[in-house]
Design an enzyme around this catalytic site. Structure first.
Site, PDB file in Angstrom:
ATOM      1  N   PHE A   1      17.055  82.041  47.961  1.00  0.00           N
ATOM      2  CA  PHE A   1      16.143  82.609  48.951  1.00  0.00           C
ATOM      3  C   PHE A   1      16.685  82.413  50.354  1.00  0.00           C
ATOM      4  O   PHE A   1      16.029  82.590  51.318  1.00  0.00           O
ATOM      5  CB  PHE A   1      14.735  81.979  48.829  1.00  0.00           C
ATOM      6  CG  PHE A   1      14.724  80.460  48.837  1.00  0.00           C
ATOM      7  CD1 PHE A   1      14.696  79.768  50.037  1.00  0.00           C
ATOM      8  CD2 PHE A   1      14.734  79.745  47.657  1.00  0.00           C
ATOM      9  CE1 PHE A   1      14.694  78.378  50.048  1.00  0.00           C
ATOM     10  CE2 PHE A   1      14.713  78.362  47.669  1.00  0.00           C
ATOM     11  CZ  PHE A   1      14.691  77.674  48.867  1.00  0.00           C
TER      12      PHE A   1
ATOM     13  N   TYR B   1      22.794  69.016  55.169  1.00  0.00           N
ATOM     14  CA  TYR B   1      21.349  68.792  55.164  1.00  0.00           C
ATOM     15  C   TYR B   1      20.912  67.390  54.756  1.00  0.00           C
ATOM     16  O   TYR B   1      19.744  67.039  54.897  1.00  0.00           O
ATOM     17  CB  TYR B   1      20.672  69.845  54.290  1.00  0.00           C
ATOM     18  CG  TYR B   1      20.779  71.217  54.916  1.00  0.00           C
ATOM     19  CD1 TYR B   1      19.921  71.596  55.931  1.00  0.00           C
ATOM     20  CD2 TYR B   1      21.766  72.110  54.515  1.00  0.00           C
ATOM     21  CE1 TYR B   1      20.023  72.836  56.532  1.00  0.00           C
ATOM     22  CE2 TYR B   1      21.881  73.359  55.113  1.00  0.00           C
ATOM     23  CZ  TYR B   1      21.002  73.714  56.114  1.00  0.00           C
ATOM     24  OH  TYR B   1      21.128  74.950  56.717  1.00  0.00           O
TER      25      TYR B   1
ATOM     26  N   VAL C   1      19.071  80.109  58.055  1.00  0.00           N
ATOM     27  CA  VAL C   1      19.487  79.157  59.082  1.00  0.00           C
ATOM     28  C   VAL C   1      20.879  79.529  59.569  1.00  0.00           C
ATOM     29  O   VAL C   1      21.813  79.663  58.771  1.00  0.00           O
ATOM     30  CB  VAL C   1      19.478  77.718  58.532  1.00  0.00           C
ATOM     31  CG1 VAL C   1      19.965  76.737  59.587  1.00  0.00           C
ATOM     32  CG2 VAL C   1      18.085  77.339  58.045  1.00  0.00           C
TER      33      VAL C   1
END
Length: 412
Positions: A412, A122, A81
């Site tokens: 990841f 987030y 992102v």
């Protein structure tokens, strides 16, 4: 300014990936690009384009993650992102998150998960901090180990070519995945990630090494590490052992591997990162203060389908509660959900019954893997007891707990 949000095309991957590197000011090292090109699921990549230039990126990995009870549940791993500094504060990240979660829902994945470079971002999209990871800087000269019985029966083998034993190590890792919430089943290609060891990023340390632990010819553990040599002004060796990862199937194998790391020649410090909060070495050391343990945020979890997510795991004690869930970003989750379950299984469905507990989807995500008690979230004002006479919070908090700490072994 006109921008276009659309799916990534395979021929655009290099430009898309370059925007990610520029945004994070990452210096690319040999081997990384080829690996991440192979791992990227192009059909799940998104980009925002300004003309022919990508200015924002987001991707998904199709994981299966262990949840309490041992089930492997489809979980979309949010990754890569980025928003270019020239295009911030224009709603691009929100648009990417909106499209991603719609796609995850359509794909039938009940959970989305991520690791965050900036954790404060987030929560507004419904992600809750569900697991933490521990680090430590251990003073080897002042800390000793008391290892479990059987450690002397373990045979250790050292290799300077970790790839030569990778297949056996991956098989052992796969056996351990169902035993701890938060662990990810590694798909083909992901076995290369722990071996990535670009010289440009070693910062003076040795190439990666691997020590394996065997009992009667069977692999029971392994550790990958590097050594950064150093000498003080009096020519006294002060090397630092940098642990990359360590897995073992039982206490004796753990003890043998940790004792090996504690006793390497010329080393004065052992540095750990990204270890589980209940790592066995904590209970073998003579002086935890000299280990300077600390914790950091690990995995963030977001239920995309509340009913399917809560029904996918089991519960440490019988539970029958109605949650009043608020989910402003994914309104299909907003409403009352009755969860009934125990150690054998669970079901969760919409209901019109009176609510027992009120919370947002972010708190459900934080508590989901069993490492964050609902009672602790209630203490912060994030969960409210609604049941007449009380008791719902204690019941749910007890049921949600895991007997081991959730842990994500790799990013990841």
């Amino acid at each position: 300014m006109t921008t276009e949000l659309r799916a990534l095309r395979p021929v655009e991957w290099d430009a898309w990936y370059d925007n990610l590197l520029r945004t994070f000011s990452v210096v690319e090292a040999a081997g990384e690009r080829d690996l991440y090109r192979e791992l990227t699921e192009t059909d799940r990549g998104l980009g925002v384009w300004d003309g022919d230039q990508p200015v924002a990126t987001a991707g998904l990995f199709s994981f299966r993650m262990t949840v309490p009870g041992g089930a492997l549940v489809p979980s979309a791993g949010v990754t890569m992102v980025s928003v270019a500094p020239t295009h911030r504060r224009r709603g691009l990240l929100r648009a990417l998150m909106r499209r991603q979660l719609d796609d995850v829902r359509e794909n039938g994945e009940p959970l989305a998960v991520l690791t965050a470079s900036e954790p404060e971002i987030y929560g507004r999209f419904g992600y809750g901090l569900a697991s933490r990871e521990m680090g430590a800087t251990i003073d080897l000269g002042r800390v000793s180990l008391d290892v479990p019985e059987g450690a002397d029966d373990i045979r250790l083998r050292l290799t300077h070519d970790p790839a030569s034993v990778s297949e056996a190590c991956e098989e052992l890792y796969g056996r351990l995945v169902p035993l701890r919430p938060g662990m990810l089943e590694r798909r083909p290609g992901w076995e290369r990630l722990p071996l990535l060891d670009p010289e440009a990023k070693r910062e003076g340390a040795s190439p990666l090494r691997c020590v394996t632990a065997e009992r009667n010819g069977e692999l029971v553990g392994y550790a990958r590490y590097a050594v950064k040599p150093a000498w003080d002004d009096h020519e006294v060796p002060r090397a630092t052992v940098l642990l990359r990862d360590l897995e073992a199937v039982d206490p004796a194998a753990h003890g043998a591997l940790w004792r090996y790391l504690f006793s390497l020649d010329l080393a004065s410090t052992l540095r750990l990162t990204a270890r589980p909060l209940d790592d066995p070495w904590l209970h073998m050391v003579s002086n935890p203060r000299r280990c300077a343990p600390y914790w950091n945020d690990g995995l963030f979890v977001r239920p995309v389908d509340v009913g399917a997510a809560l029904a996918a795991r089991t519960y440490a004690a019988p539970v029958d509660v109605v949650f009043e869930v608020e989910d402003a970003f994914c309104p299909w989750n907003t409403g009352r959900w009755r969860l009934s379950g125990d150690a054998k299984g669970a079901q969760c469905a919409p209901t019109r019954d009176a609510a027992d507990l009120a919370l947002t989807v972010r708190e459900l995500g934080a508590a989901y893997l069993g490492g964050v008690p609902l009672s602790a979230l209630a203490g912060a004002g994030r969960v409210r007891e609604l049941r007449t006479g009380g008791g719902a919070l204690r019941e749910a908090s007890t049921a949600f707990r895991s007997d081991v700490e959730p842990w994500l072994p790799h990013g990841f």
